[in-house]
Design an enzyme around this catalytic site. Structure first.
Site, PDB file in Angstrom:
ATOM      1  N   ARG A  17      28.369  34.056  48.562  1.00 49.66           N
ATOM      2  CA  ARG A  17      28.151  33.290  47.335  1.00 49.66           C
ATOM      3  C   ARG A  17      29.090  33.705  46.201  1.00 49.66           C
ATOM      4  O   ARG A  17      29.235  32.977  45.220  1.00 49.66           O
ATOM      5  CB  ARG A  17      26.689  33.419  46.894  1.00 49.66           C
ATOM      6  CG  ARG A  17      25.744  32.563  47.729  1.00 49.66           C
ATOM      7  CD  ARG A  17      24.303  32.762  47.314  1.00 49.66           C
ATOM      8  NE  ARG A  17      23.761  34.007  47.833  1.00 49.66           N
ATOM      9  CZ  ARG A  17      22.516  34.442  47.615  1.00 49.66           C
ATOM     10  NH1 ARG A  17      21.704  33.709  46.859  1.00 49.66           N
ATOM     11  NH2 ARG A  17      22.108  35.581  48.125  1.00 49.66           N
ATOM     12  N   ASN A 229      24.616  38.016  42.968  1.00 50.68           N
ATOM     13  CA  ASN A 229      24.953  37.216  44.139  1.00 50.68           C
ATOM     14  C   ASN A 229      26.131  36.275  43.916  1.00 50.68           C
ATOM     15  O   ASN A 229      26.735  35.808  44.881  1.00 50.68           O
ATOM     16  CB  ASN A 229      23.741  36.393  44.576  1.00 50.68           C
ATOM     17  CG  ASN A 229      22.640  37.273  45.141  1.00 50.68           C
ATOM     18  OD1 ASN A 229      22.854  38.024  46.076  1.00 50.68           O
ATOM     19  ND2 ASN A 229      21.465  37.184  44.533  1.00 50.68           N
ATOM     20  N   LYS A 336      53.612  51.967  24.510  1.00 47.50           N
ATOM     21  CA  LYS A 336      53.317  52.332  25.901  1.00 47.50           C
ATOM     22  C   LYS A 336      53.922  53.700  26.212  1.00 47.50           C
ATOM     23  O   LYS A 336      55.097  53.918  25.934  1.00 47.50           O
ATOM     24  CB  LYS A 336      53.856  51.259  26.840  1.00 47.50           C
ATOM     25  CG  LYS A 336      53.877  51.646  28.304  1.00 47.50           C
ATOM     26  CD  LYS A 336      55.303  51.819  28.780  1.00 47.50           C
ATOM     27  CE  LYS A 336      55.341  52.460  30.151  1.00 47.50           C
ATOM     28  NZ  LYS A 336      56.731  52.810  30.542  1.00 47.50           N
ATOM     29  N   TYR A 372      64.231  50.795  29.845  1.00 49.45           N
ATOM     30  CA  TYR A 372      64.319  50.426  31.260  1.00 49.45           C
ATOM     31  C   TYR A 372      65.719  49.933  31.587  1.00 49.45           C
ATOM     32  O   TYR A 372      66.239  49.024  30.934  1.00 49.45           O
ATOM     33  CB  TYR A 372      63.273  49.348  31.558  1.00 49.45           C
ATOM     34  CG  TYR A 372      63.139  48.955  33.005  1.00 49.45           C
ATOM     35  CD1 TYR A 372      63.061  49.903  34.019  1.00 49.45           C
ATOM     36  CD2 TYR A 372      63.060  47.614  33.364  1.00 49.45           C
ATOM     37  CE1 TYR A 372      62.920  49.529  35.351  1.00 49.45           C
ATOM     38  CE2 TYR A 372      62.916  47.226  34.690  1.00 49.45           C
ATOM     39  CZ  TYR A 372      62.857  48.191  35.678  1.00 49.45           C
ATOM     40  OH  TYR A 372      62.717  47.815  36.994  1.00 49.45           O
ATOM     41  N   SER A 390      65.033  48.187  10.243  1.00 47.84           N
ATOM     42  CA  SER A 390      64.531  47.007  10.945  1.00 47.84           C
ATOM     43  C   SER A 390      65.544  46.460  11.940  1.00 47.84           C
ATOM     44  O   SER A 390      66.767  46.567  11.743  1.00 47.84           O
ATOM     45  CB  SER A 390      64.175  45.909   9.934  1.00 47.84           C
ATOM     46  OG  SER A 390      63.140  46.344   9.089  1.00 47.84           O
TER      47      SER A 390
END
Length: 454
Positions: A17, A229, A336, A372, A390
């Site tokens: 279900r 369920n 991060k 990266y 900036s």
């Protein structure tokens, strides 16, 4: 001599279900698998051993359950012939001379140690069966617990109950504790003489009483016993769990402006005097220290927010973000795997990844740490009291020394010494009246792309 207690966890269902590619007990509530919630409750009840009765995705379920740290044995149920049959799949473990055996279900993530302990105490006090029941808001469809003089007389399924018996709201959860010395004897007496030809665990009450044993019911809150369920029920369990977690945090001194819009994880830690504005999501692994402010529409996962720090609005902290005391990550910023020193500021529209930022440094709007290279991640180190203008791009691996200044619009590919000013941008050249020439060229280019009328 210490008593020994076994928990049999039934988690062998096909989960049809749920309409899912994985077992339902691997679906999460509060970003944690349901089976793990159940095992944690068992750990709180000081269970000595867990017998997992598994079917679908057995290895994955076992691996999740073992994270809790309880000793686990695994049994595979190859046929689905009812709850009594499922428990007997663990016959070899039940036969290991336990004092109590408690049967629980892997899809009841809201269960706590309290009702489990109450049921076990019922057996320790001399009863052979102790069933966990609840007062149902709507008892329709549930088996009724029939009691007399403090004892549980029978569990009556609704279709078999009389009109008078159906009036009771005391219902069966399916969870029960059994005298471990008699468990196999009782389980072997269950028959499948019923319409479905299945072996029902609920028959143990009458079996015990027929052999001069006694049974008792212990009551628990209805929502703690809720099973799952389908996806709708999963969402209901999540809502109940979130409300409890929010309330616990608010009672511990956390302010939530609109608590119903804040979503927490099983391991979210928030200290007193933290303020959380609306529409904030905490993924796993977040700790927020006192006096921090989480502004609206933030997503935080795997991060530490230091005391007095502010985050957002509209900020994202990814795993490894570590914000120091009184630091700031402002609107539309992403951090991060970066350590942000005390008092440092990342105010607007910046990405800081794989970086170390010193105390009191200022990161200007639009700054990017280019971490990266397409294959590897590299570190950017910014010292104390530095100023990054900036729209700067810091191409890692690179460092900016204490007190250094990076001019706005710079692309920094080499280390900047302490107290130096770095200009990493091309010299501006102005061409008088050239704007009209460029504009006409662009108009002609656009016209050339239009299809010709034929």
């Amino acid at each position: 001599m210490k008593r020994r207690t076994l928990a049999v966890v039934l988690a062998a269902g096909e989960s049809k279900r749920m309409i899912s590619s994985k077992s339902k007990v691997l679906h999460e509530v509060g970003n944690q698998e349901m089976i793990v919630h159940v095992l944690k409750a068992l750990a709180g009840a000081n269970i000595d051993k867990v017998a997992l009765v598994l079917g679908r995705d057995a290895h994955a379920v076992e691996q999740a359950a073992r994270r809790v740290g309880l000793p686990v044995s695994v049994f595979i149920q190859t046929e689905r012939l009812g709850t009594g049959h499922a428990v007997l799949a663990a016959r070899d473990e039940i036969n290991q001379n336990y004092d109590e055996v408690i049967v629980v279900y892997g899809d009841t993530p809201l269960i706590t140690a309290d009702p489990l302990n109450a049921a076990l105490d019922g057996v320790r006090q001399g009863h052979d069966i102790a069933v966990i029941g609840f007062q149902a808001g709507d008892p329709t469809g549930y088996g009724r617990l029939l009691t007399k003089n403090g004892e549980l007389v029978a569990i009556r399924e609704e279709k078999d109950a009389s009109d008078e018996e159906r009036k009771t709201r005391y219902c069966n959860s399916g969870l029960m504790a059994i005298n471990g010395k008699k468990a196999i004897e009782y389980l072997d007496r269950i028959t499948n003489n019923n319409a479905k030809q299945e072996y029902y665990l609920t028959d143990l009450v009458e079996i015990a009483r027929a052999t001069n044993g006694t049974a008792v019911a212990v009551e628990a809150p209805e929502d703690e016993l809720a099973g799952c369920n389908n996806r709708a029920e999963l969402a209901m369990l999540e809502a109940i769990w979130q409300n409890k977690k929010r309330k616990a945090l608010m009672l511990s001194g956390v302010t939530m402006i609109a608590p119903e819009t804040v979503f927490l994880s099983h391991d979210t830690e928030i200290e007193p005097d933290v303020t959380i504005e609306p529409n904030v999501i905490f993924g796993p692994g977040v700790r927020v220290q006192s006096n921090a402010v989480i502004h609206a529409f933030c997503h935080i996962e795997g991060a530490l927010v230091g005391s007095g720090a502010t985050v957002g609005p509209f900020a994202r902290l990814r795993p490894g973000a570590d914000l120091g005391q009184d630091s700031k990550v402002g609107n539309f910023c992403e951090v991060k795997k970066a350590k942000v020193g005390a008092g440092a500021k990342i105010n607007h529209l910046s990405y800081i990844g794989d970086a170390e930022i010193g105390e009191r440094s200022n990161i200007g709007a639009g700054t990017i740490t280019c971490n990266y290279d397409g294959i590897n991640k590299h570190l950017t180190v910014i010292g104390k009291d530095a100023f990054i203008g900036s729209n700067s791009a810091l191409v890692a691996p690179v460092s900016v020394g204490d007190g250094a200044l990076v001019a706005s619009g710079s692309i920094i590919t080499e280390d900047v010494p302490a107290n130096a000013a770095a200009f990493g941008r091309a010299r501006q050249v102005n061409k008088p009246d050239h704007a009209a020439t460029i504009k006409q060229r662009n108009i002609a280019f656009k016209a050339a792309k239009k299809p010709q009328a034929g």
